[in-house]
Design an enzyme around this catalytic site. Sequence first.
Site, PDB file in Angstrom:
ATOM      1  CB  SER A  52     -90.310  27.380  32.084  1.00 48.34           C
ATOM      2  OG  SER A  52     -91.298  27.583  31.103  1.00 48.34           O
TER       3      SER A  52
HETATM    4  N1  SAM Z   1     -90.717  25.417  27.127  1.00 46.84           N
HETATM    5  C1  SAM Z   1     -90.197  26.659  26.668  1.00 46.84           C
HETATM    6  C2  SAM Z   1     -88.733  26.808  26.915  1.00 46.84           C
HETATM    7  O1  SAM Z   1     -88.125  25.924  27.493  1.00 46.84           O
HETATM    8  O2  SAM Z   1     -88.192  27.835  26.499  1.00 46.84           O
HETATM    9  C3  SAM Z   1     -90.930  27.805  27.273  1.00 46.84           C
HETATM   10  C4  SAM Z   1     -92.169  28.054  26.610  1.00 46.84           C
HETATM   11  S1  SAM Z   1     -92.917  29.590  26.944  1.00 46.84           S
HETATM   12  C5  SAM Z   1     -93.257  29.548  28.659  1.00 46.84           C
HETATM   13  C6  SAM Z   1     -94.487  29.264  26.148  1.00 46.84           C
HETATM   14  C7  SAM Z   1     -94.397  29.247  24.638  1.00 46.84           C
HETATM   15  O3  SAM Z   1     -95.693  28.863  24.140  1.00 46.84           O
HETATM   16  C8  SAM Z   1     -94.092  30.595  24.000  1.00 46.84           C
HETATM   17  O4  SAM Z   1     -92.977  30.475  23.181  1.00 46.84           O
HETATM   18  C9  SAM Z   1     -95.350  30.916  23.202  1.00 46.84           C
HETATM   19  O5  SAM Z   1     -95.084  31.628  22.007  1.00 46.84           O
HETATM   20  C10 SAM Z   1     -95.887  29.538  22.929  1.00 46.84           C
HETATM   21  N2  SAM Z   1     -97.317  29.488  22.590  1.00 46.84           N
HETATM   22  C11 SAM Z   1     -98.349  30.203  23.111  1.00 46.84           C
HETATM   23  N3  SAM Z   1     -99.510  29.830  22.548  1.00 46.84           N
HETATM   24  C12 SAM Z   1     -99.202  28.874  21.624  1.00 46.84           C
HETATM   25  C13 SAM Z   1     -99.982  28.090  20.712  1.00 46.84           C
HETATM   26  N4  SAM Z   1    -101.295  28.213  20.605  1.00 46.84           N
HETATM   27  N5  SAM Z   1     -99.331  27.205  19.933  1.00 46.84           N
HETATM   28  C14 SAM Z   1     -97.987  27.050  20.014  1.00 46.84           C
HETATM   29  N6  SAM Z   1     -97.205  27.754  20.863  1.00 46.84           N
HETATM   30  C15 SAM Z   1     -97.803  28.645  21.660  1.00 46.84           C
END
Ligand code: SAM
Length: 208
Positions: A52
């Site tokens: 992000s």
């Molecule tokens: N905070 C992270 C960083 O600093 O890199 C960015 C996260 S990214 C915007 C959102 C993440 O949520 C992705 O890696 C995605 O695979 C994960 N995600 C989506 N649905 C999910 C779920 N049900 N459980 C766990 N992770 C999930």
Amino acid sequence: MVEYQLKGRDITNSDVLNAFLKVPRHLFVPENLVDEAYGDYPLPIGFGQTISQPYMIAYMVQALEPDKSLRVLEIGTGSGYTTAILAEIFKEVYTIELIPELSQRARDLLEKLNYSNVTFKIGDGSEGLKEFAPYDRILVTASAPDLPPPLEEQIADGGIVVIPINKGFGDILYRFRKKGDEMKGEQLTFCSFVPLKGKYGFGEYRYE
Ligand code: SAM
């Protein structure tokens, strides 16, 4: 990044600002994007996911009202960058990621950086992480259709959940506070996130 993108906007929490000064963001982005690591925008990290925008992470973490005495659950480990920021400010961090390769990559990096207060899990975080509940804080880093019911159960009384929600009109960042049996929500700001997948998300994860 800290001076212009964070302090220059509305990030005032000194613990948050110090964490951003400390965590080397360039280690969390793909090698071919290292030159852009400190840009004012999100970057791709593979598997259709993103690290992000620095400001959005700082905004969410500040909205959690962090404290060194608290335990936090992060849903969506991604690159592990937000996880490292949380680990600087909270006592214990639990982080769950749906995509095993991302979780493993983040885990290897945070171990290398000597973070010892982080527990990594692979699985559907839309169901929370019952094993270590209740949590003082929960941060969801992907956009959900609504507040997943398990998170209401797993947040401690007096606790805070920060989560982007999309009801069909774009992503809005919400903060919920639990008071007894009640969850009181407030809208914080517009935002843009990848969708939360899984049982209480937007369906199954598929990467083509
Ligand atoms: N905070 C992270 C960083 O600093 O890199 C960015 C996260 S990214 C915007 C959102 C993440 O949520 C992705 O890696 C995605 O695979 C994960 N995600 C989506 N649905 C999910 C779920 N049900 N459980 C766990 N992770 C999930």
